[in-house]
Design an enzyme around this catalytic site. Structure first.
Site, PDB file in Angstrom:
ATOM      1  N   ASP A 213       0.867  -1.176   0.000  1.00  0.00           N
ATOM      2  CA  ASP A 213       0.000   0.000   0.000  1.00  0.00           C
ATOM      3  C   ASP A 213       0.908   1.231   0.000  1.00  0.00           C
ATOM      4  O   ASP A 213       1.353   1.665   1.051  1.00  0.00           O
ATOM      5  CB  ASP A 213      -0.894  -0.027   1.244  1.00  0.00           C
ATOM      6  CG  ASP A 213      -1.862   1.132   1.326  1.00  0.00           C
ATOM      7  OD1 ASP A 213      -1.990   1.879   0.338  1.00  0.00           O
ATOM      8  OD2 ASP A 213      -2.489   1.294   2.389  1.00  0.00           O
TER       9      ASP A 213
ATOM     10  N   GLU B 212      -1.198  10.483   0.261  1.00  0.00           N
ATOM     11  CA  GLU B 212      -2.527   9.848   0.293  1.00  0.00           C
ATOM     12  C   GLU B 212      -2.899   9.430   1.708  1.00  0.00           C
ATOM     13  O   GLU B 212      -4.047   9.572   2.130  1.00  0.00           O
ATOM     14  CB  GLU B 212      -2.545   8.629  -0.642  1.00  0.00           C
ATOM     15  CG  GLU B 212      -3.925   8.020  -0.850  1.00  0.00           C
ATOM     16  CD  GLU B 212      -4.286   6.905   0.139  1.00  0.00           C
ATOM     17  OE1 GLU B 212      -5.438   6.433   0.100  1.00  0.00           O
ATOM     18  OE2 GLU B 212      -3.418   6.510   0.951  1.00  0.00           O
TER      19      GLU B 212
END
Length: 360
Positions: free
Chosen positions: A181, A213
């Protein structure tokens, strides 16, 4: 199958990059994209954009992963030479203790350490049953004093990254590493960009690595403002549900069963026409996929779809076990099928098709 030849994946997960400190990952992105791009752009926050020109009147298609991984920042150095830290991104305290980390100093040097706390031997029975608080943890790097640690170059604000080398699990298709991720989303974006640019494009394509993010989908907003795309895709990771204790209502995706098409998450409701367009292609070409709902998280599509005057967007993700920990697991086939699906979708997004998706 035992030998790993996918250097792209290895280079991406080996790079260190927490929110606000993504330059190593950005360098890997540029290194792989520059040979195929007409132009490399960067926004003011550090998101990186590889552009390949298509027809003058063709639509602009953005597909983006994010550069950052969950990690930490040095917040304070104690007089005894221990490091206190600030989490960057969502961490669950139970996955931290005893894990190894690397601190990257302002000079680019690495200081290795381990996350520590009081040993259980001195805790009360009641305390042993209570999750240890992150604010009570520290990092031990083998220094004897604050002065020694500062002589090594460590300062407040320095990046701290999980230490967990990449490996293929026991000659299987399961791949273990830190930072899937979202290095796997970046890998999808880069492979799609490399493959598509060889063809006669029906659109102008933008492969993107967004920053920050994990702390609020921030770079996706600024990168979208630079590109002003007609359609956008977020390429990320999604929760797998194929481990003991997981309930279908929590997550039902399985590793190896294909990419996830996110129909709803906390940041966005998938654009109906774009979602249906992607699903129809997957079904027509018999590319495996899984519908997914993520109620407790979002992707960069959440920022991308509300940029400018509004951008029809969709998140396509690779199912992942043990997200936001030192060691997560993906399946090699899911990576390959995600690349295949995104490629096939982009090949079909000419002006008439995009206009129909947007305006009906």
């Amino acid at each position: 199958m035992g030998e790993d030849r996918n250097q792209l994946l290895i280079d991406l997960v080996s790079a260190r990059g927490v929110p606000g400190n993504e330059e190593e990952v950005r360098g890997v992105f540029v290194n792989y994209a520059k040979a195929h791009a007409d132009q490399i752009l960067q926004d003011g926050l550090g998101s990186i954009i590889a552009k390949k020109e298509g027809p003058v009147d063709g639509p602009k298609i953005m597909f983006a992963g994010h550069l950052d991984e969950v990690g930490f920042m040095v917040s304070r150095i104690t007089d005894e030479g221990f490091v206190k830290f600030q989490t960057l991104g969502g961490w669950w305290s139970q996955v931290l203790l005893g894990q190894q980390v690397e601190i990257k100093t302002g000079k680019g040097e690495l200081v290795h350490g381990v996350i520590g706390c009081k040993p259980p031997h001195v805790l009360s029975a009641e305390a042993r049953e209570t999750p240890y608080k992150i604010e009570d943890m520290f990092i031990d790097v083998g220094a004897s004093s604050k002065t020694e640690l500062m002589d090594w170059g460590v300062r407040p604000g320095d990046m701290i990254v999980p230490y967990s080398p990449y490996r293929r699990l026991n000659d299987s298709k399961f791949l273990l590493a830190k930072a899937w991720d979202n290095r796997i989303g970046l890998a999808v974006a880069l492979k799609v960009f490399e493959n598509i640019q060889k063809e006669e494009l029906v659109n102008t394509i933008y492969a993107v690595g967004n920053v920050q993010e994990e702390v609020g989908l921030r770079g996706a907003k600024t990168a979208s403002n630079v590109i002003q795309p007609d359609l956008s895709f977020a390429l990320d990771t999604g929760t797998a549900g194929d481990t003991p204790g997981m309930k279908p209502e929590e997550a039902d995706s399985k590793l190896g069963d294909g990419p996830q098409i996110i129909i709803y998450d906390a940041s966005m409701i998938a654009h109906k026409e774009l979602r249906d367009f992607v699903v129809n292609i997957a079904e027509e070409l018999e590319i495996p996929f899984q519908y997914t709902v993520i109620t407790g998280g979002g992707t960069d599509a959440g920022s991308q779809h509300v940029s400018g005057e509004g951008v029809p967007s969709l998140a396509i993700t690779v199912p992942t076990r043990y997200l936001h920990s030192h060691s997560s697991i993906i399946h090699e086939d899911d990576f390959k099928n995600t690349v295949k699906l995104v490629e096939e979708v982009i090949r079909r997004l000419d002006k008439d098709t995009v206009d129909k998706i947007i305006y009906g």
